[in-house]
Write a protein that holds these residues in place. Structure first.
Motif, PDB file in Angstrom:
ATOM      1  N   ALA A 552       0.821  -1.215   0.000  1.00 48.58           N
ATOM      2  CA  ALA A 552       0.000   0.000   0.000  1.00 48.58           C
ATOM      3  C   ALA A 552       0.852   1.261   0.000  1.00 48.58           C
ATOM      4  N   LEU A 553       2.039   1.208   0.589  1.00 48.14           N
ATOM      5  CA  LEU A 553       2.946   2.356   0.596  1.00 48.14           C
ATOM      6  C   LEU A 553       3.993   2.257  -0.495  1.00 48.14           C
ATOM      7  N   ALA A 554       4.471   1.067  -0.749  1.00 46.68           N
ATOM      8  CA  ALA A 554       5.552   0.895  -1.723  1.00 46.68           C
ATOM      9  C   ALA A 554       5.128   1.316  -3.128  1.00 46.68           C
ATOM     10  N   ARG A 555       3.840   1.183  -3.436  1.00 46.68           N
ATOM     11  CA  ARG A 555       3.394   1.496  -4.790  1.00 46.68           C
ATOM     12  C   ARG A 555       3.542   2.972  -5.137  1.00 46.68           C
ATOM     13  N   HIS A 556       3.637   3.839  -4.118  1.00 45.02           N
ATOM     14  CA  HIS A 556       3.733   5.274  -4.382  1.00 45.02           C
ATOM     15  C   HIS A 556       5.102   5.674  -4.936  1.00 45.02           C
ATOM     16  N   THR A 557       6.084   4.805  -4.816  1.00 42.56           N
ATOM     17  CA  THR A 557       7.427   5.135  -5.326  1.00 42.56           C
ATOM     18  C   THR A 557       7.869   4.151  -6.398  1.00 42.56           C
ATOM     19  N   GLU A 558       6.931   3.446  -7.000  1.00 45.92           N
ATOM     20  CA  GLU A 558       7.287   2.535  -8.094  1.00 45.92           C
ATOM     21  C   GLU A 558       7.871   3.328  -9.260  1.00 45.92           C
ATOM     22  N   GLY A 559       8.952   2.827  -9.804  1.00 45.27           N
ATOM     23  CA  GLY A 559       9.642   3.500 -10.902  1.00 45.27           C
ATOM     24  C   GLY A 559      10.774   4.400 -10.448  1.00 45.27           C
ATOM     25  N   ALA A 560      10.879   4.660  -9.132  1.00 42.61           N
ATOM     26  CA  ALA A 560      11.948   5.532  -8.650  1.00 42.61           C
ATOM     27  C   ALA A 560      13.314   4.893  -8.827  1.00 42.61           C
ATOM     28  N   ASP A 561      13.394   3.590  -8.640  1.00 42.71           N
ATOM     29  CA  ASP A 561      14.682   2.910  -8.774  1.00 42.71           C
ATOM     30  C   ASP A 561      15.197   2.993 -10.200  1.00 42.71           C
ATOM     31  N   GLU A 562      14.292   2.937 -11.182  1.00 44.67           N
ATOM     32  CA  GLU A 562      14.724   3.048 -12.582  1.00 44.67           C
ATOM     33  C   GLU A 562      15.265   4.447 -12.870  1.00 44.67           C
ATOM     34  N   VAL A 563      14.625   5.471 -12.334  1.00 43.68           N
ATOM     35  CA  VAL A 563      15.123   6.836 -12.528  1.00 43.68           C
ATOM     36  C   VAL A 563      16.486   7.004 -11.879  1.00 43.68           C
ATOM     37  N   ALA A 564      16.665   6.456 -10.668  1.00 39.97           N
ATOM     38  CA  ALA A 564      17.963   6.542 -10.003  1.00 39.97           C
ATOM     39  C   ALA A 564      19.031   5.812 -10.804  1.00 39.97           C
ATOM     40  N   GLY A 565      18.677   4.662 -11.374  1.00 44.83           N
ATOM     41  CA  GLY A 565      19.639   3.938 -12.205  1.00 44.83           C
ATOM     42  C   GLY A 565      20.044   4.735 -13.433  1.00 44.83           C
ATOM     43  N   THR A 566      19.088   5.419 -14.037  1.00 45.84           N
ATOM     44  CA  THR A 566      19.414   6.253 -15.196  1.00 45.84           C
ATOM     45  C   THR A 566      20.336   7.403 -14.802  1.00 45.84           C
ATOM     46  N   LEU A 567      20.026   8.041 -13.684  1.00 41.35           N
ATOM     47  CA  LEU A 567      20.899   9.118 -13.201  1.00 41.35           C
ATOM     48  C   LEU A 567      22.303   8.613 -12.909  1.00 41.35           C
ATOM     49  N   GLU A 568      22.394   7.427 -12.364  1.00 46.25           N
ATOM     50  CA  GLU A 568      23.697   6.849 -12.045  1.00 46.25           C
ATOM     51  C   GLU A 568      24.504   6.620 -13.314  1.00 46.25           C
ATOM     52  N   ARG A 569      23.845   6.067 -14.315  1.00 41.72           N
ATOM     53  CA  ARG A 569      24.543   5.845 -15.589  1.00 41.72           C
ATOM     54  C   ARG A 569      24.912   7.162 -16.252  1.00 41.72           C
ATOM     55  N   LEU A 570      24.067   8.193 -16.055  1.00 45.48           N
ATOM     56  CA  LEU A 570      24.378   9.512 -16.615  1.00 45.48           C
ATOM     57  C   LEU A 570      25.624  10.099 -15.960  1.00 45.48           C
ATOM     58  N   VAL A 571      25.734   9.971 -14.633  1.00 43.79           N
ATOM     59  CA  VAL A 571      26.905  10.500 -13.946  1.00 43.79           C
ATOM     60  C   VAL A 571      28.154   9.708 -14.330  1.00 43.79           C
ATOM     61  N   ASP A 572      28.026   8.390 -14.472  1.00 49.00           N
ATOM     62  CA  ASP A 572      29.164   7.587 -14.928  1.00 49.00           C
ATOM     63  C   ASP A 572      29.624   8.039 -16.317  1.00 49.00           C
ATOM     64  N   THR A 573      28.658   8.251 -17.203  1.00 47.97           N
ATOM     65  CA  THR A 573      28.991   8.688 -18.556  1.00 47.97           C
ATOM     66  C   THR A 573      29.611  10.085 -18.542  1.00 47.97           C
ATOM     67  N   THR A 574      29.090  10.953 -17.703  1.00 45.71           N
ATOM     68  CA  THR A 574      29.673  12.287 -17.576  1.00 45.71           C
ATOM     69  C   THR A 574      31.124  12.208 -17.115  1.00 45.71           C
ATOM     70  N   THR A 575      31.416  11.298 -16.195  1.00 44.55           N
ATOM     71  CA  THR A 575      32.788  11.107 -15.736  1.00 44.55           C
ATOM     72  C   THR A 575      33.677  10.635 -16.878  1.00 44.55           C
ATOM     73  N   ALA A 576      33.184   9.698 -17.657  1.00 48.05           N
ATOM     74  CA  ALA A 576      33.964   9.228 -18.813  1.00 48.05           C
ATOM     75  C   ALA A 576      34.194  10.364 -19.809  1.00 48.05           C
ATOM     76  N   CYS A 577      33.183  11.198 -19.994  1.00 50.34           N
ATOM     77  CA  CYS A 577      33.336  12.348 -20.897  1.00 50.34           C
ATOM     78  C   CYS A 577      34.397  13.315 -20.377  1.00 50.34           C
ATOM     79  N   ALA A 578      34.406  13.556 -19.064  1.00 53.22           N
ATOM     80  CA  ALA A 578      35.382  14.479 -18.495  1.00 53.22           C
ATOM     81  C   ALA A 578      36.805  13.998 -18.729  1.00 53.22           C
ATOM     82  N   VAL A 579      37.029  12.718 -18.503  1.00 55.07           N
ATOM     83  CA  VAL A 579      38.368  12.157 -18.689  1.00 55.07           C
ATOM     84  C   VAL A 579      38.770  12.220 -20.158  1.00 55.07           C
ATOM     85  N   HIS A 580      37.835  11.929 -21.063  1.00 48.26           N
ATOM     86  CA  HIS A 580      38.147  11.950 -22.488  1.00 48.26           C
ATOM     87  C   HIS A 580      38.410  13.368 -22.972  1.00 48.26           C
ATOM     88  N   LEU A 581      37.637  14.324 -22.489  1.00 43.95           N
ATOM     89  CA  LEU A 581      37.864  15.723 -22.875  1.00 43.95           C
ATOM     90  C   LEU A 581      39.225  16.212 -22.381  1.00 43.95           C
TER      91      LEU A 581
END
Length: 620
Positions: A552-581
């Motif tokens: 009953a409570l968990a359903r209110h945050t369904e999909g949040a983990d996927e957004v966090a995973g996307t943000l995590e991959r975005l920050v990882d990619t940004t780090t790779a971009c910084a090193v390459h630049l």
């Protein structure tokens, strides 16, 4: 076998059975044994047991906050909640002596709203919010002869005594250099070990988990180095050296993350270099020659440069460096308090705490409590520990609290029948204080130990054995929190999780914008990178707790983990971009295409979750 069974259970039940692992914190055990028990003994000997009871309660709460880390960080972790508790003791005493039941309930409900909102800021603020409410309830309800100001001094003395033990007593094995900085030294060494582990995992399925472990190590080291006198410019050679060693780990962590993003194998000598640096930190010694990796790609060249820089830093005795972190401003803290997460947190705490006070007052005036059982404050104080969402999922807290209280109360009933008074009870308090650092690994175990300690304190203070009342009031508190926790609230549910995700998105935005601007300020870049990963880790923690709630409570945050995973991959990619630049001055099509994909994925996930869209740069 046990782990497989736990994983097969529903998340809300599996969380209640899961316990933290790790070595026994013997130094904390010793401090716990020397804290509440001796304070209580001294007070009994001099004829003021009630003062000793207050001091022992404060020492117990300080012991719960006595977590692994540096001595300097413990000043804030233990001291700030203790000050809040002393204020709560004065307020509670004054309100309890000068107001009726209705006014008392209204005033304490308002205090719960404020304390709950402040708790959304972070762990230290949450501990302060807990202690101010608990101390306020105790001050209002515990029958003590001392005035409020003396109770507050006794509270500060109890917490201050444990803090003094934390600052002065050496820990086992702290022989390398100045023992006062063993926590800082171990935290920085753990960062280099985590870098080595990530380098070993490059190109394997374990790379993501190792990168998360590196983030946790960096967060811990950052906290360890930001206590009193360990700010931007440290005051001693040891402190300056630790600052410099931490700063030298940041480009290494960046290069290792870029290698993990690329997923290409590399020379294993690089991880050996990181582990030699870890050993040098622990032993307070020079590194000697470090094995250099091949320089066949931008990330490997960045890694080689970072290793060379670290070797130079380690060979420069006592020369310091700025701590590359973004300090939270007053505006950041205010936004956390008045934001959606703070409002939801505060309203939940206010309703539960206020309901606990109101029901306790009603039972008190209905003479549900016996003539010698004047501890109505137990009910609201118990509610405070149960309602704190940062302490774990609601149903897990309730189950653990109920089980732990029953176990602790039954155990104390047996001890009370056998032990002499008061010396046996004082010894029981000392033993319980020693067990708290171990028991904090599981909420049920912590509850059982605290229950024994509290019941012993009540008897030393002159009240009769109260195990049955303790069980009844705890079960009533569990019912209050379960009901209020599932009530519909104004606005969108899951505000705490959404607030954490919004903070993580803003941090990712700032980091990506800085990298794409091709700024030469690497110190600022590392600080932004740290903030991005740290806020992501905080969001991940909030999401994991929300996912372990009842459906009953968990359903209110369904999909949040996927957004966090996307943000995590975005920050990882940004780090790779910084090193390459840094190496080439331009991004490859792989980098730009991956950024575009992640930004589109992030926008889609935010829309599904109903989050405000961040102002992320899209011209990549």
């Amino acid at each position: 076998m046990y782990r497989r069974v736990v994983r097969a259970l529903p998340p809300w039940l599996a969380h209640a059975l899961r316990a933290q692992r790790g070595p026994v914190p013997w130094s904390a055990v010793v401090r716990g044994a020397l804290a509440a028990g001796p304070l209580l003994l001294v007070a009994v000997v001099v004829g003021h047991p009630s003062v000793g009871v207050v001091a022992a309660i404060a020492a117990m709460l300080a012991g719960i906050n006595d977590r692994p880390g540096s001595r300097r960080a413990s000043v804030r972790r233990i001291g700030v909640p203790a000050l809040a508790g002393a204020v709560g003791m004065v307020v509670g005493t004054y309100v309890g002596e000068n107001t009726g039941a209705v006014a008392l309930t209204l005033l304490l409900t308002g205090l719960g709203l404020v304390a709950g909102s402040i708790s959304a800021v972070g762990p230290v603020a949450s501990a302060a919010g807990t202690q101010v409410l608990v101390a306020c309830a105790v001050g209002a309800g515990m029958p003590l002869p001392e005035p409020g100001w003396l109770r507050a001094l006794a509270f500060l003395a109890g917490a201050g005594w444990l803090l003094a033990l934390r600052l002065l007593l050496p820990t086992p094995g702290a022989l390398a250099g100045d023992y006062r900085f063993d926590g800082e030294r171990e935290a920085v060494a753990d960062v280099y070990d985590a870098i080595g582990a990530l380098l070993d995992a490059v190109g394997t399925q374990h790379a993501t988990n190792r990168r998360a472990a590196l983030t946790a190590a960096l967060d811990h080291a950052q906290d360890a180095l930001t206590g009193p006198r360990l700010r931007r410019y440290a005051s001693s050679g040891v402190e300056r050296r630790l600052h410099a060693q931490y700063a030298a780990a940041l480009p290494l962590a960046e290069a290792a993350t870029a290698l993990a993003w690329a997923g290409e194998s590399h020379c294993g000598r690089a991880s050996a270099g990181a582990r030699r640096l870890a050993a040098a930190v622990r032993g307070n010694m020079h590194t000697g020659p470090l094995p250099a990796p091949a320089r066949s790609m931008p990330a490997l060249r960045a890694l080689d440069d970072a290793l060379l820089h670290a070797a130079e830093v380690f060979d420069q005795e006592g020369k310091g460096s700025d701590l590359h972190t973004r300090q939270r401003t007053a505006g950041d803290l205010l936004r956390a308090v008045v934001g959606v997460g703070g409002r939801e947190y505060g309203l939940r705490v206010a309703l539960c705490f206020g309901a606990g006070v109101a029901i306790a007052q009603a039972l008190r005036h209905a003479q549900w409590y016996g003539p010698h059982e004047q501890h109505w404050y137990w009910l609201p104080a118990t509610v405070v520990f149960l309602v704190k969402p940062d302490l774990g999922p609601l149903v897990s807290r309730v189950l653990c609290r109920a089980a732990g209280t029953v176990l602790g109360a039954l155990a104390f009933a047996g001890f009370a029948a056998l032990l002499p008074r008061p010396e046996g009870l004082v010894a029981l308090v000392a033993v319980s204080g020693a067990l708290i650092p171990v028991a904090t690994r599981h909420f049920a175990a912590q509850t059982a130990v605290v229950t024994v300690l509290v019941l012993a304190l009540v008897m030393v203070g002159g009240e009769p054995q109260a195990s049955v009342s303790r069980i009844g009031e705890t079960l009533l508190a569990c019912a209050i929190v379960l009901v209020v926790g599932h009530l519909p609230m104004p606005g969108q549910r899951g505000g705490g999780v959404r607030a954490r995700l919004a903070a993580a998105g803003s941090a990712a935005q700032a980091y990506l914008a800085h990298v794409l601007s091709e700024s030469d300020d690497r110190a600022a870049r590392w600080a932004l990178r740290r903030e991005a990963y740290r806020t992501l880790a905080e969001a991940r923690g909030a999401i994991a707790r929300a996912a372990a709630e009842l459906p009953a409570l968990a359903r209110h945050t369904e999909g949040a983990d996927e957004v966090a995973g996307t943000l995590e991959r975005l920050v990882d990619t940004t780090t790779a971009c910084a090193v390459h630049l840094d190496d080439t001055g331009r991004l490859t099509p792989r980098h730009t295409e991956r950024l575009a994909e992640l930004l589109d994925e992030l926008e889609s996930g935010r829309r599904r979750l109903g989050l405000r869209e961040p102002e992320l740069p899209v011209a990549v």
